[in-house]
Design a protein around this motif. Structure first.
Motif, PDB file in Angstrom:
ATOM      1  N   VAL A 134      67.425 -35.244  30.846  1.00  0.00           N
ATOM      2  CA  VAL A 134      68.422 -34.965  31.876  1.00  0.00           C
ATOM      3  C   VAL A 134      69.545 -34.062  31.380  1.00  0.00           C
ATOM      4  O   VAL A 134      69.888 -33.063  32.005  1.00  0.00           O
ATOM      5  CB  VAL A 134      69.026 -36.282  32.416  1.00  0.00           C
ATOM      6  CG1 VAL A 134      70.092 -35.980  33.469  1.00  0.00           C
ATOM      7  CG2 VAL A 134      67.939 -37.171  32.988  1.00  0.00           C
ATOM      8  N   GLY A 135      70.152 -34.430  30.258  1.00  0.00           N
ATOM      9  CA  GLY A 135      71.378 -33.787  29.817  1.00  0.00           C
ATOM     10  C   GLY A 135      71.229 -32.323  29.436  1.00  0.00           C
ATOM     11  O   GLY A 135      70.206 -31.895  28.905  1.00  0.00           O
ATOM     12  N   LYS A 136      72.277 -31.545  29.737  1.00  0.00           N
ATOM     13  CA  LYS A 136      72.382 -30.145  29.334  1.00  0.00           C
ATOM     14  C   LYS A 136      73.764 -29.957  28.716  1.00  0.00           C
ATOM     15  O   LYS A 136      74.752 -30.521  29.199  1.00  0.00           O
ATOM     16  CB  LYS A 136      72.229 -29.201  30.525  1.00  0.00           C
ATOM     17  CG  LYS A 136      70.863 -29.244  31.196  1.00  0.00           C
ATOM     18  CD  LYS A 136      69.891 -28.316  30.505  1.00  0.00           C
ATOM     19  CE  LYS A 136      68.589 -28.182  31.276  1.00  0.00           C
ATOM     20  NZ  LYS A 136      67.682 -27.196  30.678  1.00  0.00           N
ATOM     21  N   ALA A 137      73.862 -29.143  27.669  1.00  0.00           N
ATOM     22  CA  ALA A 137      75.157 -29.003  27.008  1.00  0.00           C
ATOM     23  C   ALA A 137      75.313 -27.661  26.317  1.00  0.00           C
ATOM     24  O   ALA A 137      74.326 -27.030  25.924  1.00  0.00           O
ATOM     25  CB  ALA A 137      75.353 -30.130  25.990  1.00  0.00           C
ATOM     26  N   GLU A 138      76.561 -27.262  26.167  1.00  0.00           N
ATOM     27  CA  GLU A 138      76.924 -26.128  25.318  1.00  0.00           C
ATOM     28  C   GLU A 138      77.738 -26.585  24.120  1.00  0.00           C
ATOM     29  O   GLU A 138      77.790 -25.913  23.097  1.00  0.00           O
ATOM     30  CB  GLU A 138      77.699 -25.083  26.124  1.00  0.00           C
ATOM     31  CG  GLU A 138      76.834 -24.351  27.133  1.00  0.00           C
ATOM     32  CD  GLU A 138      77.464 -23.075  27.638  1.00  0.00           C
ATOM     33  OE1 GLU A 138      78.667 -22.851  27.377  1.00  0.00           O
ATOM     34  OE2 GLU A 138      76.743 -22.291  28.291  1.00  0.00           O
ATOM     35  N   VAL A 139      78.407 -27.738  24.261  1.00  0.00           N
ATOM     36  CA  VAL A 139      79.173 -28.350  23.163  1.00  0.00           C
ATOM     37  C   VAL A 139      78.771 -29.814  23.082  1.00  0.00           C
ATOM     38  O   VAL A 139      78.664 -30.489  24.112  1.00  0.00           O
ATOM     39  CB  VAL A 139      80.693 -28.234  23.407  1.00  0.00           C
ATOM     40  CG1 VAL A 139      81.470 -28.828  22.234  1.00  0.00           C
ATOM     41  CG2 VAL A 139      81.101 -26.778  23.628  1.00  0.00           C
ATOM     42  N   ASP A 154      79.172 -25.514  32.881  1.00  0.00           N
ATOM     43  CA  ASP A 154      80.172 -25.477  33.951  1.00  0.00           C
ATOM     44  C   ASP A 154      81.533 -25.993  33.499  1.00  0.00           C
ATOM     45  O   ASP A 154      82.441 -26.144  34.301  1.00  0.00           O
ATOM     46  CB  ASP A 154      79.685 -26.298  35.147  1.00  0.00           C
ATOM     47  CG  ASP A 154      78.422 -25.718  35.767  1.00  0.00           C
ATOM     48  OD1 ASP A 154      78.354 -24.483  35.875  1.00  0.00           O
ATOM     49  OD2 ASP A 154      77.520 -26.495  36.113  1.00  0.00           O
ATOM     50  N   ARG A 155      81.659 -26.315  32.191  1.00  0.00           N
ATOM     51  CA  ARG A 155      82.910 -26.801  31.587  1.00  0.00           C
ATOM     52  C   ARG A 155      83.268 -28.218  32.029  1.00  0.00           C
ATOM     53  O   ARG A 155      84.428 -28.604  32.026  1.00  0.00           O
ATOM     54  CB  ARG A 155      84.079 -25.841  31.878  1.00  0.00           C
ATOM     55  CG  ARG A 155      83.877 -24.470  31.262  1.00  0.00           C
ATOM     56  CD  ARG A 155      83.806 -24.569  29.751  1.00  0.00           C
ATOM     57  NE  ARG A 155      83.338 -23.342  29.122  1.00  0.00           N
ATOM     58  CZ  ARG A 155      83.015 -23.242  27.845  1.00  0.00           C
ATOM     59  NH1 ARG A 155      83.095 -24.311  27.069  1.00  0.00           N
ATOM     60  NH2 ARG A 155      82.605 -22.118  27.329  1.00  0.00           N
ATOM     61  N   ARG A 174      89.869 -30.565  37.013  1.00  0.00           N
ATOM     62  CA  ARG A 174      89.060 -29.356  37.159  1.00  0.00           C
ATOM     63  C   ARG A 174      88.032 -29.277  36.029  1.00  0.00           C
ATOM     64  O   ARG A 174      88.144 -29.962  35.017  1.00  0.00           O
ATOM     65  CB  ARG A 174      89.945 -28.114  37.129  1.00  0.00           C
ATOM     66  CG  ARG A 174      91.018 -28.074  38.207  1.00  0.00           C
ATOM     67  CD  ARG A 174      91.744 -26.732  38.191  1.00  0.00           C
ATOM     68  NE  ARG A 174      92.355 -26.456  36.910  1.00  0.00           N
ATOM     69  CZ  ARG A 174      93.584 -26.839  36.562  1.00  0.00           C
ATOM     70  NH1 ARG A 174      94.322 -27.533  37.403  1.00  0.00           N
ATOM     71  NH2 ARG A 174      94.085 -26.530  35.370  1.00  0.00           N
ATOM     72  N   ALA A 175      87.061 -28.419  36.172  1.00  0.00           N
ATOM     73  CA  ALA A 175      86.073 -28.185  35.120  1.00  0.00           C
ATOM     74  C   ALA A 175      86.656 -27.159  34.160  1.00  0.00           C
ATOM     75  O   ALA A 175      86.430 -25.962  34.305  1.00  0.00           O
ATOM     76  CB  ALA A 175      84.766 -27.697  35.726  1.00  0.00           C
ATOM     77  N   ASP A 176      87.441 -27.622  33.177  1.00  0.00           N
ATOM     78  CA  ASP A 176      88.152 -26.708  32.280  1.00  0.00           C
ATOM     79  C   ASP A 176      88.075 -27.124  30.817  1.00  0.00           C
ATOM     80  O   ASP A 176      88.935 -26.787  30.020  1.00  0.00           O
ATOM     81  CB  ASP A 176      89.619 -26.572  32.703  1.00  0.00           C
ATOM     82  CG  ASP A 176      90.385 -27.895  32.665  1.00  0.00           C
ATOM     83  OD1 ASP A 176      89.779 -28.937  32.295  1.00  0.00           O
ATOM     84  OD2 ASP A 176      91.586 -27.895  33.001  1.00  0.00           O
ATOM     85  N   ALA A 177      87.027 -27.878  30.448  1.00  0.00           N
ATOM     86  CA  ALA A 177      86.879 -28.329  29.057  1.00  0.00           C
ATOM     87  C   ALA A 177      86.288 -27.224  28.200  1.00  0.00           C
ATOM     88  O   ALA A 177      85.398 -26.488  28.628  1.00  0.00           O
ATOM     89  CB  ALA A 177      85.995 -29.570  28.994  1.00  0.00           C
ATOM     90  N   ASN A 178      86.773 -27.103  26.973  1.00  0.00           N
ATOM     91  CA  ASN A 178      86.318 -26.051  26.065  1.00  0.00           C
ATOM     92  C   ASN A 178      85.642 -26.608  24.819  1.00  0.00           C
ATOM     93  O   ASN A 178      84.606 -26.123  24.396  1.00  0.00           O
ATOM     94  CB  ASN A 178      87.498 -25.179  25.652  1.00  0.00           C
ATOM     95  CG  ASN A 178      87.104 -24.084  24.694  1.00  0.00           C
ATOM     96  OD1 ASN A 178      86.321 -23.206  25.039  1.00  0.00           O
ATOM     97  ND2 ASN A 178      87.625 -24.136  23.469  1.00  0.00           N
ATOM     98  N   SER A 179      86.258 -27.613  24.193  1.00  0.00           N
ATOM     99  CA  SER A 179      85.709 -28.233  22.983  1.00  0.00           C
ATOM    100  C   SER A 179      85.938 -29.735  23.063  1.00  0.00           C
ATOM    101  O   SER A 179      86.907 -30.182  23.708  1.00  0.00           O
ATOM    102  CB  SER A 179      86.399 -27.659  21.734  1.00  0.00           C
ATOM    103  OG  SER A 179      85.922 -28.294  20.557  1.00  0.00           O
ATOM    104  N   ILE A 180      85.070 -30.505  22.440  1.00  0.00           N
ATOM    105  CA  ILE A 180      85.231 -31.960  22.447  1.00  0.00           C
ATOM    106  C   ILE A 180      84.815 -32.525  21.097  1.00  0.00           C
ATOM    107  O   ILE A 180      83.940 -31.970  20.420  1.00  0.00           O
ATOM    108  CB  ILE A 180      84.415 -32.603  23.595  1.00  0.00           C
ATOM    109  CG1 ILE A 180      84.855 -34.047  23.829  1.00  0.00           C
ATOM    110  CG2 ILE A 180      82.914 -32.475  23.366  1.00  0.00           C
ATOM    111  CD1 ILE A 180      84.440 -34.602  25.183  1.00  0.00           C
TER     112      ILE A 180
END
Length: 323
Positions: A134-139, A154-155, A174-180
């Motif tokens: 299911v999951g998709k990620a960039e970070v 989509d942040r 909002r969808a504004d996350a950059n790093s976690i």
């Protein structure tokens, strides 16, 4: 001593800090001994993303999108053993990687598809990597073999546990996350696309607290970029300039390298002094041609002396600067 600039940073479960040099991708580890604090480069490794396990072991994804694993590197002078680990597809298509506190590894493909190391008992038929359906990620911020935080294309922030995913609202909604990043005890931090850092309120800190609390002074520290969290509530951040900052209990300080060949400046604050005026006078700098250097030295003094408000320095206090 010119401060190195970095593009990625990671903290191991033992608190060891690894980073990737901004210019050429060299992998470095933070060391400290006898008053000297600095970075020791790996003799071989190059990366775009680093994922620390502990002082002697780390994973990385390089610019070719390959996955590599470093082991037995406890002695920085001797280095360790680098081994290329095939991706699930067998192609160089890895984008990012993260290691949980139990040593489990997660990586995302360039298309966001997530994989994790197969858990003991899963069976050899699943191979080394098992796909998340299911999951998709960039970070990715792995907690352990069963759970992780991630940021998608989509942040948005998502939390996955045992294959079940739930969206975690950001502070703004909002969808504004950059790093976690997540600490070994599961405590989460994230930075926004605007360069602000937030931390998730701890359980038991009180009823009525917001889900996320701000923890960054952008005016002093610049725009926050990549985050890394270690044990004991110690969090690290690279700002967009590649500078290294760290915070304990919400109090941020820039990491400044020190060495035997550097200069040390001291100054006793007098009544009516201001930091910019002190720097101009002591270092013989004038506006406007020296504005950038004045600002750099003022920021270093603030960081090294842990000054909370540069407009409220106290007469009689002594300032020091290692440079």
């Amino acid at each position: 001593m010119a401060e190195q600039k970095f593009k990625h940073i990671s903290v191991g479960k033992d608190g060891s800090v690894w980073a990737v040099v901004k210019t050429d991708g060299t992998i470095s580890r933070l060391y400290g001994d006898a008053g000297i604090v600095g970075w020791v480069p790996d003799k071989v490794g190059k990366a775009e993303v680093i994922a620390a396990s502990d002082w002697g072991n780390a994973w990385c994804v390089n610019r070719k999108h390959e996955i590599w694993h470093l082991t037995n590197a406890k002695n920085p002078d001797k280095g360790g053993t680098w081994t290329q680990v095939p991706t699930h597809s067998g192609r160089p298509d890895a984008q990012t990687i993260s290691v949980g506190s139990d040593g489990s590894v997660r990586y995302a493909q360039t298309d966001g598809t997530l994989f994790r190391t197969a858990r003991p008992g899963d069976g050899t038929e699943v191979g080394f990597w098992e796909q998340d359906k299911v999951g998709k990620a960039e970070v990715i911020a792995a907690i352990d073999a069963t759970s992780l935080y991630c940021i998608n294309k989509d942040r948005e922030i998502w939390f996955g546990q045992n294959g079940t995913w739930s969206q975690i609202l950001t502070h703004s909604g909002r969808a504004d996350a950059n790093s976690i990043a997540v600490s070994p005890d599961g405590y989460a931090w994230y930075s926004t696309t605007d360069g602000i850092v937030f931390r998730r309120a701890r359980p038991g800190e009180g009823v009525g607290l917001p889900l996320w609390e701000t923890s960054w002074d952008q005016k002093q520290m610049g725009r926050a970029g990549v985050l890394a969290a270690g044990p004991n509530d110690l969090v690290w951040c690279l700002n967009t300039q590649g500078e290294v900052w760290r915070a304990f209990d919400g109090k941020w300080q820039q990491l400044v390298e020190t060495g035997p060949d550097e200069q040390t400046w001291t100054y006793k604050i007098k009544r009516g002094d201001g930091l910019m005026a002190i720097v101009r006078k002591e270092f013989k700098l004038k506006d406007p041609q020296d504005t950038q250097e004045i600002g750099r030295l003022v920021n270093l003094i603030i960081a090294q002396n842990r000054i909370k408000d540069q407009n409220k320095i106290k007469p009689g206090d002594t300032l020091t600067l290692h440079y």
